[in-house]
Structure formats: structure tokens, C-alpha cells
Design a protein around this motif. Structure first.
Motif, mmCIF file in Angstrom:
data_model
loop_
_atom_site.group_PDB
_atom_site.id
_atom_site.type_symbol
_atom_site.label_atom_id
_atom_site.label_comp_id
_atom_site.label_asym_id
_atom_site.label_seq_id
_atom_site.Cartn_x
_atom_site.Cartn_y
_atom_site.Cartn_z
ATOM 1 N N GLU A 226 52.621 22.288 26.642
ATOM 2 C CA GLU A 226 51.311 21.649 26.846
ATOM 3 C C GLU A 226 50.725 21.197 25.513
ATOM 4 O O GLU A 226 50.224 20.075 25.388
ATOM 5 N N THR A 227 50.815 22.055 24.513
ATOM 6 C CA THR A 227 50.312 21.721 23.179
ATOM 7 C C THR A 227 51.121 20.593 22.566
ATOM 8 O O THR A 227 50.569 19.633 22.001
ATOM 9 N N ILE A 228 52.437 20.695 22.679
ATOM 10 C CA ILE A 228 53.328 19.680 22.107
ATOM 11 C C ILE A 228 53.067 18.320 22.742
ATOM 12 O O ILE A 228 52.944 17.304 22.042
ATOM 13 N N SER A 229 52.980 18.297 24.054
ATOM 14 C CA SER A 229 52.762 17.045 24.778
ATOM 15 C C SER A 229 51.430 16.414 24.404
ATOM 16 O O SER A 229 51.335 15.189 24.241
ATOM 17 N N MET A 230 50.398 17.223 24.261
ATOM 18 C CA MET A 230 49.074 16.702 23.934
ATOM 19 C C MET A 230 49.091 15.987 22.583
ATOM 20 O O MET A 230 48.628 14.847 22.459
ATOM 21 N N ILE A 231 49.663 16.647 21.571
ATOM 22 C CA ILE A 231 49.695 16.045 20.231
ATOM 23 C C ILE A 231 50.585 14.815 20.212
ATOM 24 O O ILE A 231 50.232 13.773 19.636
ATOM 25 N N LYS A 236 51.381 8.700 20.445
ATOM 26 C CA LYS A 236 52.358 7.796 21.047
ATOM 27 C C LYS A 236 53.802 8.148 20.676
ATOM 28 O O LYS A 236 54.638 7.263 20.455
ATOM 29 N N LEU A 237 54.089 9.443 20.655
ATOM 30 C CA LEU A 237 55.444 9.910 20.372
ATOM 31 C C LEU A 237 56.084 10.442 21.655
ATOM 32 O O LEU A 237 55.618 11.440 22.213
ATOM 33 N N PRO A 238 57.138 9.818 22.135
ATOM 34 C CA PRO A 238 57.836 10.358 23.305
ATOM 35 C C PRO A 238 58.592 11.630 22.926
ATOM 36 O O PRO A 238 59.124 11.739 21.815
ATOM 37 N N VAL A 239 58.617 12.593 23.828
ATOM 38 C CA VAL A 239 59.345 13.847 23.598
ATOM 39 C C VAL A 239 60.440 13.973 24.651
ATOM 40 O O VAL A 239 60.156 14.148 25.841
ATOM 41 N N ILE A 240 61.695 13.869 24.219
ATOM 42 C CA ILE A 240 62.828 14.094 25.101
ATOM 43 C C ILE A 240 63.186 15.565 25.009
ATOM 44 O O ILE A 240 63.301 16.115 23.907
ATOM 45 N N VAL A 241 63.356 16.203 26.153
ATOM 46 C CA VAL A 241 63.501 17.670 26.177
ATOM 47 C C VAL A 241 64.832 18.094 26.802
ATOM 48 O O VAL A 241 65.592 17.267 27.309
ATOM 49 N N GLY A 242 65.078 19.403 26.756
ATOM 50 C CA GLY A 242 66.366 19.920 27.188
ATOM 51 C C GLY A 242 66.490 20.243 28.660
ATOM 52 O O GLY A 242 67.606 20.325 29.187
ATOM 53 N N GLU A 243 65.358 20.429 29.352
ATOM 54 C CA GLU A 243 65.453 20.812 30.766
ATOM 55 C C GLU A 243 64.199 20.403 31.533
ATOM 56 O O GLU A 243 63.161 20.102 30.947
ATOM 57 N N GLU A 244 64.330 20.405 32.865
ATOM 58 C CA GLU A 244 63.301 19.851 33.740
ATOM 59 C C GLU A 244 61.967 20.585 33.642
ATOM 60 O O GLU A 244 60.896 19.974 33.755
ATOM 61 N N MET A 246 60.549 21.712 31.106
ATOM 62 C CA MET A 246 59.830 21.184 29.947
ATOM 63 C C MET A 246 59.282 19.795 30.251
ATOM 64 O O MET A 246 58.259 19.391 29.684
ATOM 65 N N VAL A 247 59.937 19.055 31.132
ATOM 66 C CA VAL A 247 59.409 17.773 31.599
ATOM 67 C C VAL A 247 58.126 18.025 32.389
ATOM 68 O O VAL A 247 57.116 17.347 32.194
ATOM 69 N N GLN A 248 58.158 18.999 33.263
ATOM 70 C CA GLN A 248 56.973 19.347 34.042
ATOM 71 C C GLN A 248 55.825 19.773 33.133
ATOM 72 O O GLN A 248 54.649 19.568 33.459
ATOM 73 N N GLY A 249 56.178 20.335 31.980
ATOM 74 C CA GLY A 249 55.162 20.779 31.029
ATOM 75 C C GLY A 249 54.589 19.664 30.181
ATOM 76 O O GLY A 249 53.707 19.909 29.354
ATOM 77 N N TYR A 291 74.610 16.918 35.857
ATOM 78 C CA TYR A 291 73.304 16.859 35.216
ATOM 79 C C TYR A 291 72.370 15.966 36.022
ATOM 80 O O TYR A 291 72.816 15.035 36.693
ATOM 81 N N GLU A 292 71.079 16.244 35.933
ATOM 82 C CA GLU A 292 70.100 15.505 36.707
ATOM 83 C C GLU A 292 69.072 14.866 35.778
ATOM 84 O O GLU A 292 68.569 15.516 34.857
ATOM 85 N N PHE A 293 68.761 13.601 36.045
ATOM 86 C CA PHE A 293 67.722 12.921 35.275
ATOM 87 C C PHE A 293 66.362 13.232 35.889
ATOM 88 O O PHE A 293 66.185 13.195 37.109
ATOM 89 N N SER A 294 65.410 13.541 35.058
ATOM 90 C CA SER A 294 64.038 13.736 35.533
ATOM 91 C C SER A 294 63.074 13.226 34.463
ATOM 92 O O SER A 294 63.397 13.229 33.274
ATOM 93 N N TYR A 295 61.912 12.765 34.908
ATOM 94 C CA TYR A 295 60.916 12.297 33.948
ATOM 95 C C TYR A 295 59.522 12.602 34.475
ATOM 96 O O TYR A 295 59.324 12.837 35.668
ATOM 97 N N ASN A 296 58.577 12.603 33.561
ATOM 98 C CA ASN A 296 57.182 12.869 33.888
ATOM 99 C C ASN A 296 56.444 11.529 33.966
ATOM 100 O O ASN A 296 56.234 10.870 32.943
ATOM 101 N N LYS A 297 56.083 11.121 35.172
ATOM 102 C CA LYS A 297 55.477 9.799 35.347
ATOM 103 C C LYS A 297 54.110 9.690 34.665
ATOM 104 O O LYS A 297 53.716 8.603 34.211
ATOM 105 N N TYR A 298 53.394 10.799 34.559
ATOM 106 C CA TYR A 298 52.085 10.768 33.911
ATOM 107 C C TYR A 298 52.235 10.581 32.403
ATOM 108 O O TYR A 298 51.494 9.817 31.782
ATOM 109 N N THR A 299 53.212 11.280 31.822
ATOM 110 C CA THR A 299 53.463 11.133 30.385
ATOM 111 C C THR A 299 53.947 9.724 30.087
ATOM 112 O O THR A 299 53.533 9.110 29.094
ATOM 113 N N ALA A 300 54.851 9.203 30.943
ATOM 114 C CA ALA A 300 55.364 7.846 30.745
ATOM 115 C C ALA A 300 54.225 6.829 30.771
ATOM 116 O O ALA A 300 54.166 5.906 29.939
#
Length: 312
Positions: A226-231, A236-244, A246-249, A291-300
Motif C-alpha cells: 500500500e505504501t509502495i503503490s501510493m508513492i 507515475k512509476l509503474p511497479v511490476i511485482v512477483g505475485e497476484e 501484490m497486484v491486489q495491494g 503462470y497467470e497474468f493479472s493487473y490492477n485496473k485502478y493502478t493502471a
């Protein structure tokens, strides 16, 4: 080792056939922290056992401990599980696995959500453990995840690598990511942390220096998404993560594994030991092959990034 394996098997058989007055089968569980990936692995393990007729509270008992990402508490739980003579121990995440492996060389230990048991010092080799430890790896496609950065942000030239220097699994994946960056002509900057208090400063240190952030499956980082995503979003820095999880986070996207299925695969190994007498020292570490692709539509949306249809 063979004598140990025979003694464990004999105990299991006595319990499962109802002979004698042996105490019920007990499976100890030590989970390093509380976040979606680890929780799903545990859920999958329980459901996998249930599918094979093992129901917690009916024909076996779970002795569970969650360390809440506290190293001291982790050691304490590991000591207790061994002292209480659990017949089998499930260790969820690398720090938990290392803690309990230091306490016993005789009780079978199945690990899950451990990236590389060999580099973590848990087995002699992933193909042929030769110790009382085996289990399932949550190794994710680090190179494919780096490719995801450049697909979503084609102008990327420098990637910030954010991970915990105290987690062996994270360092292992960071090395894979660095190799992938070098092979693709990308620069990278390390931003390592040793505790939660350093995360905010580490992320801020990357602002203005990198075009995107990559963080592998990392227990400490996952707990601070949550902290990482906010900053990151503010800058305007995208964060690619290791698992789903963390996408939800708040992370932007990943190619990740299904931790629930990883837990079920670990349960299959437990059944092999309990019911079929497999010797754990001869059981190769297991992997998921999809492997499964997932993304956070709100972050995008916040970053103004459109997810290409060919990777959805």
C-alpha cells in the motif's frame, strides 16, 4: 536417515489403521507472515488434504503458528512445533522453513512458497534433497516479468529493483532479474531494505532515477504494498511485482503462479509421505508449470497505462 524414515512411517501407519493408543496424527504449520500469497498456499494445503480424506479436527490435528513476519517469533514457533513432536511440519515461506529446519533433522518438513530451497540451504539439491526437507517452489518467471515492464512502458531504460536484503528468496530472484535486464540492454538500480521502516525511503530514493520498479515475491515488500503503490503512483512509476497478491495491494501487473494450487501440490507430497511411505529425502522439489497474468485496473488508470489486449 532410513531408520528415521521407517520410524516416521510406522508411526503414521499405526495412527491411520487405528491400532494401539498412539496419539492422533499432528501436522505442525509455521507461516512466516500474513499476506494473500501465503494465506492461499495454506488454504490450498488444507483443501488438498481434505480431498484425500484428511479433515482437520476429525482424523488429524493442525498445530498452527503465524510469525507475523517477526524473526524472533518465527524461531519460537519453530522450537514449539518440534518440541511438541508433530509428525510432519509444513513451513510456509523461506524464513519459516529455515527456522524450523535448524531445529530438527528427523521430522519431515515440507516447504511451500520457498523460491529456491537449495540456495536457502534447506536441501543438498532441488532434484535430490538428501535432507528431511522437500516441498514446492514458488519460483516465478523473473525474465518474463522484466519483459512485462518494457511491454507496458516501452520507453523504459532503467528499472529499480526493490527487495529485502534479508530474504534469501528475494536475493535469488533479484539476481535473475539483473541478468534479464543485462540481456535486454536495460540498466538497473538496487533499492534494498532490511525492515518495514526503510521501505518508504527506499521507494522515494528511486524517484527521478528509474522509469519503473520491479519487486519479486518478497514477504517484507508484500506487507508494504500500500505504501509502495501510493508513492509510486504519485510519481507515475509503474511497479511490476512477483505475485497476484501484490497486484491486489496496488502493484500494476505480474505474471505469477497460483499459490492455492501450490498449496494443493504440497498436500499431494504430504499424502505420499503419510499414506504411501515416501522418504522425503528422495522427493524432488516440485514446481508449477503455468503462470497467470493479472493487473490492477485502478493502478493502471491512475498511471494512464492501457493494458495491451495481447497480454491480457
Amino acid at each position: 536417515m532410513r531408520k528415521i524414515a521407517f520410524a516416521v512411517l510406522f508411526t503414521f501407519l499405526v495412527m491411520l489403521t487405528g491400532c494401539g493408543k498412539t496419539a492422533p496424527l499432528k501436522i505442525g504449520v509455521i507461516q512466516y507472515g500474513e499476506h494473500p500469497a501465503l494465506d492461499l498456499a495454506y488454504e490450498g494445503f488444507l483443501d488438498g488434504l481434505k480431498t484425500e480424506g484428511f479433515v482437520n479436527g476429525e482424523n488429524f490435528a493442525i498445530d498452527y503458528g503465524n510469525a507475523q513476519s517477526d524473526g524472533t517469533k518465527c524461531e519460537s514457533i519453530a522450537t514449539r512445533l518440534v518440541a511438541e513432536q508433530n509428525n510432519l511440519i509444513l513451513a510456509i515461506a523461506t524464513p519459516a522453513a529455515q527456522a524450523v529446519a535448524r531445529k530438527t533433522k528427523s521430522i519431515p518438513i515440507l516447504v511451500t512458497a520457498v523460491t529456491d530451497p537449495q540456495s536457502a540451504g534447506l536441501v543438498r539439491s532441488n532434484d535430490y534433497p538428501q535432507t528431511n526437507v522437500s516441498g514446492t517452489s514458488d519460483l516465478t518467471p523473473c525474465a518474463k516479468q522484466i519483459d512485462l515492464v518494457t511491454k507496458l512502458v516501452p520507453t523504459t531504460k532503467t528499472i529499480g529493483l526493490l527487495y529485502s536484503s534479508g530474504e534469501e528468496n528475494s536475493c535469488y530472484q533479484a539476481d535473475l532479474a539483473k541478468r534479464a535486464c543485462s540481456e535486454r540492454g536495460l540498466s538497473f538500480i538496487d533499492a534494498t531494505v532490511s525492515d518495514k521502516n526503510e521501505v518508504q525511503e527506499a521507494v522515494q530514493s528511486l524517484v527521478g532515477k528509474v522509469d519503473a520498479i520491479y519487486t519479486p515475491t518478497d514477504n517484507l515488500i508484500a506487507s508494504c504494498m500500500e505504501t509502495i503503490s501510493m508513492i509510486a503512483s504519485e510519481n507515475k512509476l509503474p511497479v511490476i511485482v512477483g505475485e497476484e497478491g501484490m497486484v491486489q495491494g496496488g502493484g500494476l501487473a505480474t505474471y505469477g503462479i497460483n499459490y492455492y494450487e501450490l498449496g494443493r501440490k504440497t498436500a499431494e507430497m504430504a499424502i505420499e509421505i503419510i499414506r504411501n511411505g515416501r522418504q522425503i529425502q528422495n522427493m524432488p522439489v516440485q514446481y508449477l508449470d503455468s503462470y497467470e497474468f493479472s493487473y490492477n485496473k485502478y493502478t493502471a488508470a491512475e498511471l494512464g497505462i492501457t493494458i495491451p489486449s495481447d497480454i491480457q
